[in-house]
Design an enzyme around this catalytic site. Structure first.
Site, PDB file in Angstrom:
ATOM      1  N   HIS A  22       3.107   6.881  -6.688  1.00  0.00           N
ATOM      2  CA  HIS A  22       2.792   8.163  -7.145  1.00  0.00           C
ATOM      3  C   HIS A  22       3.673   9.168  -7.120  1.00  0.00           C
ATOM      4  O   HIS A  22       3.709  10.096  -8.175  1.00  0.00           O
ATOM      5  CB  HIS A  22       1.174   8.224  -6.169  1.00  0.00           C
ATOM      6  CG  HIS A  22       0.503   9.291  -6.781  1.00  0.00           C
ATOM      7  ND1 HIS A  22      -0.776   9.631  -5.940  1.00  0.00           N
ATOM      8  CD2 HIS A  22       0.372  10.101  -7.746  1.00  0.00           C
ATOM      9  CE1 HIS A  22      -1.551  10.473  -6.671  1.00  0.00           C
ATOM     10  NE2 HIS A  22      -0.658  10.673  -8.008  1.00  0.00           N
ATOM     11  N   HIS A  49       1.724   4.621  -2.784  1.00  0.00           N
ATOM     12  CA  HIS A  49       1.969   6.251  -2.498  1.00  0.00           C
ATOM     13  C   HIS A  49       3.342   6.589  -3.037  1.00  0.00           C
ATOM     14  O   HIS A  49       3.379   7.642  -3.925  1.00  0.00           O
ATOM     15  CB  HIS A  49       1.784   6.685  -0.911  1.00  0.00           C
ATOM     16  CG  HIS A  49       0.612   6.636  -0.589  1.00  0.00           C
ATOM     17  ND1 HIS A  49      -0.540   7.270  -1.120  1.00  0.00           N
ATOM     18  CD2 HIS A  49      -0.016   6.039   0.512  1.00  0.00           C
ATOM     19  CE1 HIS A  49      -1.351   7.119  -0.324  1.00  0.00           C
ATOM     20  NE2 HIS A  49      -1.230   6.105   0.622  1.00  0.00           N
ATOM     21  N   HIS A 109       0.909  -1.249  -0.002  1.00  0.00           N
ATOM     22  CA  HIS A 109      -0.033  -0.028   0.065  1.00  0.00           C
ATOM     23  C   HIS A 109       0.859   1.373  -0.014  1.00  0.00           C
ATOM     24  O   HIS A 109       0.391   2.027  -0.610  1.00  0.00           O
ATOM     25  CB  HIS A 109      -0.931   0.008   1.383  1.00  0.00           C
ATOM     26  CG  HIS A 109      -1.782   1.285   1.167  1.00  0.00           C
ATOM     27  ND1 HIS A 109      -3.114   1.332   1.081  1.00  0.00           N
ATOM     28  CD2 HIS A 109      -1.195   2.337   1.931  1.00  0.00           C
ATOM     29  CE1 HIS A 109      -3.567   2.335   1.284  1.00  0.00           C
ATOM     30  NE2 HIS A 109      -2.714   3.272   1.684  1.00  0.00           N
ATOM     31  N   GLU A 110       1.903   1.290   0.969  1.00  0.00           N
ATOM     32  CA  GLU A 110       2.643   2.470   0.987  1.00  0.00           C
ATOM     33  C   GLU A 110       3.625   2.594   0.038  1.00  0.00           C
ATOM     34  O   GLU A 110       3.874   3.691  -0.572  1.00  0.00           O
ATOM     35  CB  GLU A 110       3.479   2.573   2.319  1.00  0.00           C
ATOM     36  CG  GLU A 110       2.649   2.658   3.618  1.00  0.00           C
ATOM     37  CD  GLU A 110       1.839   3.887   3.843  1.00  0.00           C
ATOM     38  OE1 GLU A 110       2.188   4.786   3.215  1.00  0.00           O
ATOM     39  OE2 GLU A 110       0.763   3.708   4.061  1.00  0.00           O
TER      40      GLU A 110
END
Length: 684
Positions: A478, A475, A471-472
């Site tokens: 991105h 980020h 998940h991280e």
């Protein structure tokens, strides 16, 4: 000063990585003071221009301004969140009102606002601007208006007072929470009390005790959320209760770390600020500049999901109670029992013990053959560890990333382990922002809070920790892939209720067959995760989702309840616990066995982070995420073609485009909610 202060010297390390080895705490405040002065002078030069505003004489110098301040701030706040020593915390408390006052001096500057407003009014006639330049004018105008640049001087003065006080209060909230989380770490006198933990977990508790000078005992440190991963394994019910009670009491014990009065003042001041700006509530103020648009839209989604989620949770609770009733000494299921008996149900129904899977999730292999490999297969990027580069803490590792053509992309820093000086939870932040205008490449950081085993022991992750790592890193991708001209749009600078979308999409590769096969191997034998286990994992997506969805929605609703109060309703004498209980009753999520994921006094996301009135954004973004996963599956999954499309049309635009427009460009239509309902077991 520059010769004595590394923060004021030109960067000497690759990509502008701060020379943390040379930076001492006493360097920060002088660097901030110099950066404030420089930024103010840069803004003054823009507003003193006598000619009418143009993009080149207003927007370009505005985007070039504040570079030193941004560099110093990102350097400092990376440390203050991940290695907050007493000295760093003291600096942060001093800095909070200074930073707020400076930001207001820019955002509320009437002369700067006039120039941007004038440009905004002329946008239709400025035919030579690129789409990114047009959107830059729109966003600066919207953000300054939203901050209050258009109100009268008396209101501006009060806004500045409120913002400074809020900056101090949110810093205090986080400081209290960190202190209480450390103080409430649960000490056990015998290993027998921790029966059920794996050797690596027991090693981590012994190491935590040793780090505190408590040799001969075992210490369980607390994560940010309610409860603890160990609750799924501990056979001793009293041990489970002690951990849960400690977790839920943070910030509310009536001692010097009590956050009750702090959060009430935060709520009151946010409500007053919203009223000054013409909004009924802080929630109305926040959502007006998000994709949701209004609290009503948020409330509609949360209420729509809460009813079936609560029903599912009650069915799950009944199943757990049946197991307990069949035991020799039955009792009523309580919150600290849920995870333990859920694992029993999982084993009975699916022959699956998730705690026993940890030997297949060795951290380094998950990182290299899971997280990194998925990114390589999808986007063609490659990773090289840079042992010659040091970050802000010995545990933080630095990796250099290259594009498929071999060109440099940026740096990625991973800080995996928990420590007393690190705030709870997991997050991504940037140290350097990408910008064509400034000629900079990105440096991004991922922080987790995995328990560190004793020296020589492997780091074995839970399935939840594997999910968090993927998940991280979503980020991080991105932040790394966003390729923009203007730093205002760099990285994850998108609407708050859109920012979780790319990270949630990246979780899909956890169970993707060729990725799972690469990282899920036993750390001792090298055997792959058995095929039947893999099949079970992928077929139990909705298992325990009643609990999982309910605890999340409960926290989201508490956030909305606090921040939907009007200025008249937000009183300093409200009973925090009673208010929270009333809010949960209102939405039907008041099941004592299913506690909210965060209670108010330790809800860092909304009272010391950037998610106030915005914690709903995870489920809001998941609508887009679930629909995107359907697209990937329908179009061949893990392919370079799909990765390039996602990178170019969505991740790559950063904040330079309306996020829903970017989604439509990628998906070909607006998102549909049905995939989310199916994923969460709510479709029926």
């Amino acid at each position: 000063m520059a010769s004595e202060n590394p923060l004021l010297s030109p960067p000497s390390l690759p990509y502008g990585l701060p020379d943390y080895a040379a930076i001492r705490p006493e360097h920060y405040l002088p660097a901030f003071e110099a950066a404030f002065a420089e930024h103010s002078a840069e803004i003054s030069r823009i507003t003193r221009v006598r000619s009418m505003p143009t993009f080149d004489n207003t927007m370009v110098p505005l985007e070039e301004s504040g570079r030193l301040l941004g560099d110093v701030a990102r350097t400092f706040y990376t440390v203050s969140s991940a290695d907050a020593t007493d000295a760093i915390q003291e600096i942060e408390e001093t800095l909070a009102p200074l930073m707020s006052a400076h930001q207001d001096s820019i955002q509320l500057d009437a002369h700067l606002y006039w120039r941007i407003k004038t440009l905004h009014e002329q946008l239709d006639s400025l035919e030579n601007l690129t789409p990114e330049q047009r959107y830059l004018v729109e966003r600066h105008y919207r953000e300054m208006s939203h901050a209050g640049a258009g109100v009268d001087d008396e209101a501006k003065a009060r806004l500045t007072e409120i913002n400074q006080r809020l900056s101090s209060l949110t810093t205090t909230f986080e400081k209290n929470l960190l202190a209480d989380t450390n103080d409430l770490a649960v000490t056990f006198d015998s290993a027998e009390e921790l029966d059920g933990l794996a050797d690596g977990q027991l090693s981590a508790t012994a190491q935590a005790a040793a780090d505190r000078g408590l040799g001969g005992t075992w210490v369980v440190t607390l994560p940010l959320f309610t409860g603890h991963p160990y609750l799924a394994s501990l056979t001793n019910r009293e041990s489970r209760r002690r951990i849960m009670d400690a977790s839920r009491s943070r910030g509310s014990r009536g001692n010097s770390n009590d956050n009750s009065a702090v959060l009430l003042e935060i709520v009151r001041l946010r409500a007053e600020r919203a009223a000054l700006l013409g909004y009924d509530s802080h929630a109305a103020y926040i959502t007006s500049d998000e994709t949701a648009g209004s609290p009503a839209a948020v409330h509609e989604l949360l209420r729509r999901l809460a009813v079936p989620a609560a029903e599912n949770a009650r069915r799950e609770q009944a199943a757990l109670q049946e197991i307990i009733d069949a035991e020799e000494a039955p009792f009523a299921l309580e919150a600290h029992d849920w995870a333990f008996y859920t694992e029993k149900v999982r084993q009975a129904e699916f022959d699956l013990d998730t705690a026993a899977l940890r030997p297949w999730f060795e951290a380094e292999r998950v990182l290299q053959q899971g997280v990194f490999r998925a990114a390589t297969e999808l986007y063609g990027v490659t990773f090289t560890e840079r042992g010659d580069l040091s970050a802000y803490h010995p545990d933080a590792r630095v990796f250099e990333i290259h594009n498929p053509d071999g060109s440099a992309l940026g740096l990625f820093i991973l800080d995996l382990y928990t420590r007393d000086t690190k705030r709870g939870g997991a997050w991504m932040n940037s140290i350097v922002l990408q910008s064509r205008l400034r000629g900079t490449d990105p440096i991004v950081v991922n922080n987790l809070n995995v328990s560190k085993p004793a020296a020589g022991e492997p780091t074995l992750l839970t399935l939840d920790e594997v999910t968090t790592l993927f998940h991280e890193f979503g980020h991080a991708l991105h932040g790394l892939f966003a390729t923009v001209t203007y730093p205002h749009f760099a990285g994850t600078n998108v609407f708050r209720d859109f920012v979780e979308f790319p990270s949630q999409v990246n979780e899909m590769w956890i169970y993707w067959p060729e990725i799972l096969a690469g990282y899920a191997t036993h750390f001792e034998t090298g055997e792959p995760l058995p095929a039947d286990v893999v099949e079970t994992l992928t077929s139990t997506e909705t298992f325990n989702q009643g609990f999982g969805t309910s605890e999340y929605l409960a926290a989201s609703w508490i956030d909305q309840a606090w921040h939907s109060l009007t200025q008249e309703q937000a009183a300093d004498d409200l009973d925090v616990a009673a208010f929270e209980a009333s809010a949960l009753t209102d939405i039907g999520l008041d099941n004592p066995a299913v506690p909210t994921r965060y209670s108010s006094t330790y809800f860092a996301h909304v009272f010391s982070g950037g998610y106030s009135a915005g914690y709903y954004s995870y489920i809001w973004s998941e609508v887009l995420d679930a629909d995107t996963v359907e697209w990937f599956r329908a179009n061949g999954g893990l392919t370079r073609e799909n990765g390039d499309r996602f990178r170019q049309r969505l991740l790559g635009v950063g904040g330079s485009k309306d996020p829903l427009e970017a989604f439509r460009d990628f998906r070909g239509r607006d998102a549909e909610i049905e995939p989310l309902l199916k994923r969460r077991g709510l479709a029926a």
